[in-house]
Design an enzyme around this catalytic site. Structure first.
Site, PDB file in Angstrom:
ATOM      1  N   HIS A 219       0.817  -1.227   0.000  1.00  0.00           N
ATOM      2  CA  HIS A 219       0.000   0.000   0.000  1.00  0.00           C
ATOM      3  C   HIS A 219       0.850   1.277   0.000  1.00  0.00           C
ATOM      4  CE1 HIS A 219      -3.634  -2.289   0.457  1.00  0.00           C
ATOM      5  NE2 HIS A 219      -3.295  -2.771   1.629  1.00  0.00           N
TER       6      HIS A 219
ATOM      7  N   HIS B  52      -6.090  -7.509  -0.688  1.00  0.00           N
ATOM      8  CA  HIS B  52      -6.371  -6.099  -0.976  1.00  0.00           C
ATOM      9  C   HIS B  52      -5.541  -5.606  -2.161  1.00  0.00           C
ATOM     10  CE1 HIS B  52      -6.990  -6.891   3.358  1.00  0.00           C
ATOM     11  NE2 HIS B  52      -8.147  -6.297   3.100  1.00  0.00           N
TER      12      HIS B  52
HETATM   13 ZN   LIG Z   1      -4.127  -7.266   2.588  1.00  0.00          ZN
END
Ligand SMILES: [Zn+2]
Length: 329
Positions: free
Chosen positions: A148, A186
């Protein structure tokens, strides 16, 4: 809100994974030393310096005594629409400065954070170097995760982008092209952003659909396909909550087909798509991860796997081993 709750990205994750690797007889090596310059092949120098020093500056300024500030948290964010897209100025206030690098309020820094962040990046660099030196497969057992984090921002429990650092290292060591296959539950918004305008690193991600309420919420959609020189080098495969092995593996196969032909592959190995994981609604099994490893194995001659998410401590070790057994045969 000043109310502290337990996190899930815990130091014990690293212990669990290491114990599983040792128990399986894996050849474990320590990371080699590197410099900030090696990290700056992917990250902005002022961002690296910020992460390395912010906790000491936070303590020096007395913030830990303030309500809700016993760890480094942002106070305000310079949204691009506040300045009609013009670059924002660097603020004098330390807590405002944090908001120029942070993308959320859940990713805090405290004592020991930088040691772990830096060691994780060095571990990914070591894995990339071992593969460049001839190892066919290497796995970086790291925390915190990285996918991220972007060139100059952090969030989602990620600070430096370990997988992107490894991918760039492989290029710098002579690979002509690298593909990152991200199977964390994700979307890896940071990795996508770092390589979005480039064609030498393709990025393919299988993740729970952000349109159905899941982090990172604002990115990870199928129509994000790259820009400028990177048009067509980005593939997002969002899948619905409740997807189990077959639907997930179909998407993993598509991601691998997209990556085929790359000299080297970096796998962002999140195991939080597992059914018991508290951070995602996907229902993948240990056998699903093993089969994903088998699928990935066919995509390139050399593979670096980098640990991302995976938060269910009771099954974390067997999920990681499942993938590695599939990958390593
Ligand atoms: Zn994740």
């Amino acid at each position: 809100m000043g109310v502290w709750i337990d996190g899930t990205e815990l130091p014990s994750r690293g212990d669990v994974i290491r114990d599983a690797l040792v128990g399986a007889g894996v050849d474990v090596v320590a990371p080699r030393p590197y410099t900030h310059r090696d990290l700056e092949r992917v990250h902005a120098p002022d961002f690296v310096a910020f992460l390395a020093t912010i906790w000491d500056r936070w303590v020096e300024a007395g913030f830990p005594e303030d309500p809700g500030a016993r760890r480094v948290v942002p106070y305000a964010y310079p949204l691009a629409k506040m300045t009609s897209g013009r670059p924002h100025r660097s603020p004098e206030s330390l807590s405002a400065l944090v908001g120029t690098f942070a993308m959320d309020t859940m990713t805090t820094l405290g004592p020991g954070s930088w040691d772990a962040i830096e060691a994780a990046a060095h571990c990914a660099l070591t894995a990339a170097d071992l593969v460049s030196e001839g190892e066919p497969v290497c796995y970086a057992a790291v925390r915190p995760p990285g996918h991220h984090a972007g060139r100059d921002f952090y969030g989602g429990s990620c600070y430096l982008n370990n997988a992107a650092i490894a991918a760039q290292r492989l290029l710098d060591s002579g690979a002509a092209s690298v593909a990152v296959i991200d199977i964390d539950a994700h979307h890896g918004n940071g990795t996508q952003e770092i390589f979005y305008r480039r064609s030498d690193v393709r990025y393919a991600s299988v993740h729970v659909d952000p349109a159905q309420g899941w982090f990172p919420h604002f990115v990870g959609f199928a129509d994000e396909t790259g820009a400028d020189g990177g048009v067509g080098a980005n593939l997002n495969l969002p899948i619905s909550p409740g997807t189990a092995d077959q639907g997930w593996l179909d998407a993993v196969e598509r991601a691998c087909a997209f990556a085929a032909g790359a000299d080297s592959v970096v796998v962002s190995l999140g195991v939080d798509a597992a059914a018991d994981d508290p951070e995602s609604p996907l229902l993948v099994t240990v056998d699903g991860y093993r089969r994903a490893g088998q699928i990935v194995r066919g995509t390139a001659g050399s593979i670096v796997a980098v640990q991302e998410g995976g938060y269910h401590l009771d099954t974390l070790g067997e999920l990681v081993l499942g993938f590695l057994h599939g990958l390593g045969g």
